[in-house]
Motif scaffolding. Sequence first.
Motif, PDB file in Angstrom:
ATOM      1  N   THR A 276       0.871  -1.134  -0.034  1.00  0.00           N
ATOM      2  CA  THR A 276      -0.076  -0.029   0.036  1.00  0.00           C
ATOM      3  C   THR A 276       0.726   1.507  -0.022  1.00  0.00           C
ATOM      4  OG1 THR A 276      -1.633  -1.029   1.244  1.00  0.00           O
ATOM      5  CG2 THR A 276      -1.873   1.196   1.212  1.00  0.00           C
ATOM      6  N   ILE A 277       0.682   2.147  -0.932  1.00  0.00           N
ATOM      7  CA  ILE A 277       1.449   3.346  -1.233  1.00  0.00           C
ATOM      8  C   ILE A 277       0.856   4.335   0.001  1.00  0.00           C
ATOM      9  CG2 ILE A 277       2.421   5.189  -2.733  1.00  0.00           C
ATOM     10  CD1 ILE A 277       3.244   2.097  -3.429  1.00  0.00           C
ATOM     11  N   ASP A 278       1.781   5.105   0.608  1.00  0.00           N
ATOM     12  CA  ASP A 278       1.205   5.859   1.829  1.00  0.00           C
ATOM     13  C   ASP A 278       0.688   7.275   1.226  1.00  0.00           C
ATOM     14  OD1 ASP A 278       3.721   7.028   1.363  1.00  0.00           O
ATOM     15  OD2 ASP A 278       4.317   6.797   3.262  1.00  0.00           O
ATOM     16  N   SER A 279       0.525   7.565  -0.186  1.00  0.00           N
ATOM     17  CA  SER A 279       0.344   8.788  -0.492  1.00  0.00           C
ATOM     18  C   SER A 279      -0.578   8.547  -1.888  1.00  0.00           C
ATOM     19  CB  SER A 279       1.301   9.713  -1.017  1.00  0.00           C
ATOM     20  OG  SER A 279       2.182   9.166  -1.856  1.00  0.00           O
ATOM     21  N   THR A 280      -1.415   9.503  -2.187  1.00  0.00           N
ATOM     22  CA  THR A 280      -2.408   9.469  -3.339  1.00  0.00           C
ATOM     23  C   THR A 280      -2.219  10.428  -4.232  1.00  0.00           C
ATOM     24  OG1 THR A 280      -4.135  10.720  -2.175  1.00  0.00           O
ATOM     25  CG2 THR A 280      -4.136   8.239  -1.968  1.00  0.00           C
ATOM     26  N   SER A 281      -1.457  11.641  -4.022  1.00  0.00           N
ATOM     27  CA  SER A 281      -1.060  12.695  -4.845  1.00  0.00           C
ATOM     28  C   SER A 281       0.388  13.514  -4.547  1.00  0.00           C
ATOM     29  CB  SER A 281      -2.310  13.880  -4.542  1.00  0.00           C
ATOM     30  OG  SER A 281      -2.224  14.300  -3.338  1.00  0.00           O
ATOM     31  N   ILE A 282       0.607  14.249  -5.579  1.00  0.00           N
ATOM     32  CA  ILE A 282       1.957  14.759  -5.314  1.00  0.00           C
ATOM     33  C   ILE A 282       1.706  16.355  -5.699  1.00  0.00           C
ATOM     34  CG2 ILE A 282       4.500  15.176  -6.079  1.00  0.00           C
ATOM     35  CD1 ILE A 282       4.488  12.135  -6.454  1.00  0.00           C
ATOM     36  N   THR A 309       5.923   2.080 -12.609  1.00  0.00           N
ATOM     37  CA  THR A 309       4.987   3.357 -12.866  1.00  0.00           C
ATOM     38  C   THR A 309       4.849   3.349 -14.099  1.00  0.00           C
ATOM     39  OG1 THR A 309       6.804   4.920 -12.955  1.00  0.00           O
ATOM     40  CG2 THR A 309       6.015   4.315 -10.838  1.00  0.00           C
ATOM     41  N   ALA A 310       3.695   3.820 -14.477  1.00  0.00           N
ATOM     42  CA  ALA A 310       3.188   4.135 -15.928  1.00  0.00           C
ATOM     43  C   ALA A 310       2.679   5.643 -15.820  1.00  0.00           C
ATOM     44  CB  ALA A 310       2.153   3.273 -16.360  1.00  0.00           C
ATOM     45  N   ILE A 311       3.331   6.482 -16.224  1.00  0.00           N
ATOM     46  CA  ILE A 311       3.066   7.987 -16.291  1.00  0.00           C
ATOM     47  C   ILE A 311       2.596   8.684 -17.613  1.00  0.00           C
ATOM     48  CG2 ILE A 311       4.004  10.472 -15.917  1.00  0.00           C
ATOM     49  CD1 ILE A 311       6.418   8.829 -14.479  1.00  0.00           C
ATOM     50  N   GLN A 312       1.368   9.200 -17.380  1.00  0.00           N
ATOM     51  CA  GLN A 312       0.621   9.591 -18.562  1.00  0.00           C
ATOM     52  C   GLN A 312       1.247  10.848 -19.324  1.00  0.00           C
ATOM     53  OE1 GLN A 312      -3.272  11.453 -17.387  1.00  0.00           O
ATOM     54  NE2 GLN A 312      -4.403   9.131 -17.168  1.00  0.00           N
ATOM     55  N   ASP A 313       1.878  11.699 -18.447  1.00  0.00           N
ATOM     56  CA  ASP A 313       2.737  12.703 -19.240  1.00  0.00           C
ATOM     57  C   ASP A 313       4.290  12.790 -18.522  1.00  0.00           C
ATOM     58  OD1 ASP A 313       4.089  14.940 -20.481  1.00  0.00           O
ATOM     59  OD2 ASP A 313       2.413  16.271 -19.873  1.00  0.00           O
ATOM     60  N   PRO A 314       5.095  11.883 -19.080  1.00  0.00           N
ATOM     61  CA  PRO A 314       6.557  11.740 -18.720  1.00  0.00           C
ATOM     62  C   PRO A 314       7.246  13.050 -18.509  1.00  0.00           C
ATOM     63  CG  PRO A 314       6.222  10.144 -20.124  1.00  0.00           C
ATOM     64  CD  PRO A 314       4.997  10.980 -20.126  1.00  0.00           C
ATOM     65  N   SER A 315       6.884  14.064 -19.197  1.00  0.00           N
ATOM     66  CA  SER A 315       7.587  15.360 -19.300  1.00  0.00           C
ATOM     67  C   SER A 315       7.289  16.358 -17.957  1.00  0.00           C
ATOM     68  CB  SER A 315       7.060  16.200 -20.557  1.00  0.00           C
ATOM     69  OG  SER A 315       5.713  16.512 -20.634  1.00  0.00           O
ATOM     70  N   ILE A 316       6.311  15.952 -17.436  1.00  0.00           N
ATOM     71  CA  ILE A 316       6.066  16.605 -15.961  1.00  0.00           C
ATOM     72  C   ILE A 316       6.846  15.945 -14.850  1.00  0.00           C
ATOM     73  CG2 ILE A 316       4.119  17.291 -14.265  1.00  0.00           C
ATOM     74  CD1 ILE A 316       2.342  17.192 -16.721  1.00  0.00           C
ATOM     75  N   ILE A 317       6.632  14.612 -14.548  1.00  0.00           N
ATOM     76  CA  ILE A 317       7.466  14.192 -13.581  1.00  0.00           C
ATOM     77  C   ILE A 317       7.986  12.784 -13.944  1.00  0.00           C
ATOM     78  CG2 ILE A 317       5.224  13.189 -12.766  1.00  0.00           C
ATOM     79  CD1 ILE A 317       6.124  13.322  -9.795  1.00  0.00           C
ATOM     80  N   GLU A 318       8.967  12.441 -13.296  1.00  0.00           N
ATOM     81  CA  GLU A 318       9.673  11.006 -13.570  1.00  0.00           C
ATOM     82  C   GLU A 318       9.743  10.439 -12.057  1.00  0.00           C
ATOM     83  OE1 GLU A 318      13.505  11.719 -15.296  1.00  0.00           O
ATOM     84  OE2 GLU A 318      14.362  12.542 -13.482  1.00  0.00           O
ATOM     85  N   VAL A 319       9.872   9.100 -12.182  1.00  0.00           N
ATOM     86  CA  VAL A 319       9.723   8.295 -10.973  1.00  0.00           C
ATOM     87  C   VAL A 319      10.607   7.084 -11.218  1.00  0.00           C
ATOM     88  CG1 VAL A 319       8.195   7.109  -9.139  1.00  0.00           C
ATOM     89  CG2 VAL A 319       7.387   9.125 -10.343  1.00  0.00           C
ATOM     90  N   TRP A 325      10.831  10.840  -6.787  1.00  0.00           N
ATOM     91  CA  TRP A 325      10.229  11.501  -8.022  1.00  0.00           C
ATOM     92  C   TRP A 325      11.006  12.860  -8.167  1.00  0.00           C
ATOM     93  CZ3 TRP A 325       8.137  16.054  -6.593  1.00  0.00           C
ATOM     94  CH2 TRP A 325       7.854  16.259  -5.176  1.00  0.00           C
ATOM     95  N   THR A 326      10.834  13.247  -9.532  1.00  0.00           N
ATOM     96  CA  THR A 326      11.371  14.692  -9.516  1.00  0.00           C
ATOM     97  C   THR A 326      10.486  15.495 -10.604  1.00  0.00           C
ATOM     98  OG1 THR A 326      13.730  13.863  -9.538  1.00  0.00           O
ATOM     99  CG2 THR A 326      13.053  15.843 -10.586  1.00  0.00           C
ATOM    100  N   ALA A 327      10.308  16.747 -10.171  1.00  0.00           N
ATOM    101  CA  ALA A 327       9.132  17.414 -10.919  1.00  0.00           C
ATOM    102  C   ALA A 327       9.955  18.119 -11.956  1.00  0.00           C
ATOM    103  CB  ALA A 327       8.826  18.558  -9.867  1.00  0.00           C
ATOM    104  N   LEU A 328       9.583  18.015 -13.136  1.00  0.00           N
ATOM    105  CA  LEU A 328      10.206  18.469 -14.251  1.00  0.00           C
ATOM    106  C   LEU A 328       9.748  19.652 -15.001  1.00  0.00           C
ATOM    107  CD1 LEU A 328      10.671  14.981 -16.398  1.00  0.00           C
ATOM    108  CD2 LEU A 328      12.492  16.088 -14.613  1.00  0.00           C
ATOM    109  N   LYS A 329       8.381  20.007 -15.001  1.00  0.00           N
ATOM    110  CA  LYS A 329       7.878  21.075 -15.524  1.00  0.00           C
ATOM    111  C   LYS A 329       6.500  21.232 -14.779  1.00  0.00           C
ATOM    112  CE  LYS A 329       5.661  19.725 -19.493  1.00  0.00           C
ATOM    113  NZ  LYS A 329       5.367  19.804 -20.982  1.00  0.00           N
ATOM    114  N   ILE A 367      -1.804   7.726  -8.638  1.00  0.00           N
ATOM    115  CA  ILE A 367      -1.161   9.191  -7.847  1.00  0.00           C
ATOM    116  C   ILE A 367      -1.461  10.432  -8.887  1.00  0.00           C
ATOM    117  CG2 ILE A 367       0.893  10.140  -6.838  1.00  0.00           C
ATOM    118  CD1 ILE A 367      -0.108   7.437  -5.513  1.00  0.00           C
ATOM    119  N   LYS A 368      -2.346  11.247  -8.421  1.00  0.00           N
ATOM    120  CA  LYS A 368      -2.203  12.595  -9.161  1.00  0.00           C
ATOM    121  C   LYS A 368      -1.035  13.527  -9.001  1.00  0.00           C
ATOM    122  CE  LYS A 368      -7.283  12.199  -9.095  1.00  0.00           C
ATOM    123  NZ  LYS A 368      -7.473  11.937 -10.640  1.00  0.00           N
ATOM    124  N   VAL A 369      -0.744  14.219  -9.894  1.00  0.00           N
ATOM    125  CA  VAL A 369       0.355  15.139  -9.710  1.00  0.00           C
ATOM    126  C   VAL A 369       0.014  16.632 -10.319  1.00  0.00           C
ATOM    127  CG1 VAL A 369       2.681  15.693 -10.696  1.00  0.00           C
ATOM    128  CG2 VAL A 369       1.879  13.223 -10.498  1.00  0.00           C
TER     129      VAL A 369
END
Length: 426
Positions: A276-282, A309-319, A325-329, A367-369
């Motif tokens: 169980t991941i302990d967060s639902t958003s970033i 992970t499977a990210i919808q827009d990898p240009s915004i965040i990477e995990v 995780w790192t916020a990209l834009k 996870i919502k970002v």
Amino acid sequence: MKTVKSLMLGILFSSALLAFSTVSFATEDSTAAEIKTAEVSETETKVTEAKKEMNITPKFKIKEIKTTIGEKGTIQVEQIEGMKDLKGSFKTTVADKSILSINEKGQWQGLKAGKTKATLDFEWDKESLEKIQEKYPDHQLIKQDIAQELPVEVTQPEEKTVDITPNFNSGLVSAKIGETGQFKVDPMGGVADLKGTYLAYIPEGAGREIISVDANGKWTALKPGTTEFILDFQLSDESLKAIEQKNPGSTLIRRDIAYSVKVEVKPAGLLDITPTIDSTSINGKVGDTGQLKVKPIEGIDDTKGSFVTAIQDPSIIEVDAAGKWTALKAGTTEFTVTYNWSDETMKKLAEKYPGYEFSKKETTQVIKVTISENTTGSVKPVGTTKPTGKQLPATNDSSTNGFWITGLFLVFLASIGWYKKSSMNR
């Protein structure tokens, strides 16, 4: 006158005759009574003497002898009423001694097939006669000279066989992981404590992973599952000899029958290890970093694993696989994440919960970002980690401009005060 005299003489003569007759009858009655009394006395004496006689003629419990060649037996004599352990010797005659033999102890044995007759007699020994006389001291012991004749038939024996096909105490094993048990072979030929080797023909692969059976018949449940195997038992030379001695003249046979054992092994317990991941958003700003974390499993410290992970827009965040995780834009997106426990963690689980079955639900978390622009360069990271490194203030920061205006105003006030103080001193 003459007539009267004649009448008187007649009366006298009649009276004399009557008296004589009466005496005679009395004498005869007395003699008859004496004779009758003597007869009764003699009868009573005979009855008394008959009661004191005791018949000790031996009686045999057997009426015929039907046996087979080689078979043996013993003729039994009925004991005198009220007594036991009386002994003596047999006097027997067998018409055809080649068919049956009987010794003085009454022991007989079939010799060959055929029919004949045996005449039985028995003599109590001296000690037994003395015991009887002591028991009945007022009796006269009488033995009738009577012999008993028995028909004798000896036949060929049927072939004797002893089945040594093994049969076991159980054909089903139902256990939990880690439990053990013991197979036991049933007695054979009247021998219970059998020695030998147990042979278990367990299917290769999954079957041998589920259960094991050693040469002594001990089984161990290894992992959950069901299987079936053939169990056999090989008698030792020692046990074979014991069966033969118990069944002389018998043929040992073993049927070609397979003994099947069904096995069902269940886990000692069931433990859900779904991560169980302990967060639902970033929420963060460009350049922020953070760490995804998984709730620990009860009783296990320092669990490890990897994120997928499977990210919808990898240009915004990477995990990455470690969950960093790192916020990209700036922008909004979301990603799904699953977690796999490491082999090291699974080993800890197995040690902590031996025999347990672990279940893991095939679920993913979303996870919502939300990432915004970093306008100051000194953005407090949003997430589970703090930013590293020292940040310099930006020149267009409103808080910085206010700081400079306040400083200049204070310098201005200080200059005025210094100027007034100088003028007064003059």
